[in-house]
Design an enzyme around this catalytic site. Sequence first.
Site, PDB file in Angstrom:
ATOM      1  N   ASP A   1      -9.846  -2.776   2.502  1.00  0.00           N
ATOM      2  CA  ASP A   1      -9.293  -1.944   3.245  1.00  0.00           C
ATOM      3  C   ASP A   1     -10.141  -2.868   4.467  1.00  0.00           C
ATOM      4  OD1 ASP A   1      -7.521  -0.228   3.088  1.00  0.00           O
ATOM      5  OD2 ASP A   1      -8.497   1.781   2.187  1.00  0.00           O
TER       6      ASP A   1
ATOM      7  N   ASP B   1       0.673  -1.423   0.703  1.00  0.00           N
ATOM      8  CA  ASP B   1       0.471   0.174  -0.256  1.00  0.00           C
ATOM      9  C   ASP B   1       1.058   1.306  -0.088  1.00  0.00           C
ATOM     10  OD1 ASP B   1      -2.473   0.521  -0.175  1.00  0.00           O
ATOM     11  OD2 ASP B   1      -3.338   1.130   1.724  1.00  0.00           O
TER      12      ASP B   1
END
Length: 382
Positions: A249, A204
């Site tokens: 997420d 990420d």
Amino acid sequence: MAEAGLFAAYAAIGAMAVAPIYFGSFSSLDRLKSMHKKKREHDEFGEFSDSEDEEDETEAVSSEDAYMFPVYGSVALFSMYLVFKYLNTEWVNFLLSAYFAVLGVAALAQVGVRIVKGTTGLKLPLYHVHLVHRHKTMLHLRFSNLHLAMLGVSMVLTGVYLFAKNWVISNLLGLAFSFSAITLIRLDSFKSGMIMLAGLFAYDIFWVFGTEVMVSVAKNFDAPIKVVFPKDVFPADGKLQFTMLGLGDIVVPGIFLALALRFDRHQYLAKLGYDKEKALPKALNGKHRGFGFPVPYFTSCMGAYVAGLATTISVMHVFKAAQPALLYLSPACILAVVATAFARGEVKQVFAYTEESKDEEKDVKPTKTVAPTHRYNLRKSV
């Protein structure tokens, strides 16, 4: 007023993140086996939808798989970046929409069935479609009128989404995808989970801060891969602007929280002396699922997830820039489990805990009695 609407949007995003994690985690709990239920468990043609011994096909994630998550994710992400850069975006999104529509119909129908059965306790006769070739079962479908009704509803909703791109239906599809993924994707150990979270933490950071790839794909990718909520539900100019959170997420930390919940139940059952080859402990009152048990690891991990998500939103709000949520969520979830293990003196048990895949379970031959181990597996049944 605008600021109040923005904070309401943040709260809505948080609620949409927590809901599939909470319910998906509990849905991942298998139905307990016991010797008194063996006859029923082998009843291939159960009459009612709440008495079927239906096993969802789960996907096990091992340590080896976890190491490769960032690699596969990076290949997929960069491939999508190249596709959007060199091909017609409208046609790419058309094909992606068709693909996600098929997945969306199945996911929405399944979630709809679970909601109706869970809230009403409805019992309906089952239909069976059994395809056999040379004494080998090739296909076995079980469904009720409820499944057919939910399939119709999900087809209508998905059709409306395809033509109108309605953000509410997009959220429903995203939530259904998240719930299904958390229910069906199984980490086999905390080691695998921590490797996965750590790897995607680096993934990420690199793709958000190091390149334009993640942001570019997110802007061009027109599919229900995120949950969104308007910053102002009734804007003066009539144009809605959204705050959003990617499904990754939700799902990635979610399958880790589901593992923590299953470990909580494992610890409780171990204290009761549960053995799948014997009758259920009396403390369960004959319940094979749906019984209460302490959830210290799940609670601490959920609290850490909420805190990490709040931190992500706060940093994004202050600096007015997109944030890689796993930058905060991954360490929060890992530290929550480790801290709870130290506080309870169960570090050894946490890192020794594993779950067998169904393939491994089938390979076990009952030739002799072996010493108890930390391996633990419960079979899925709805």
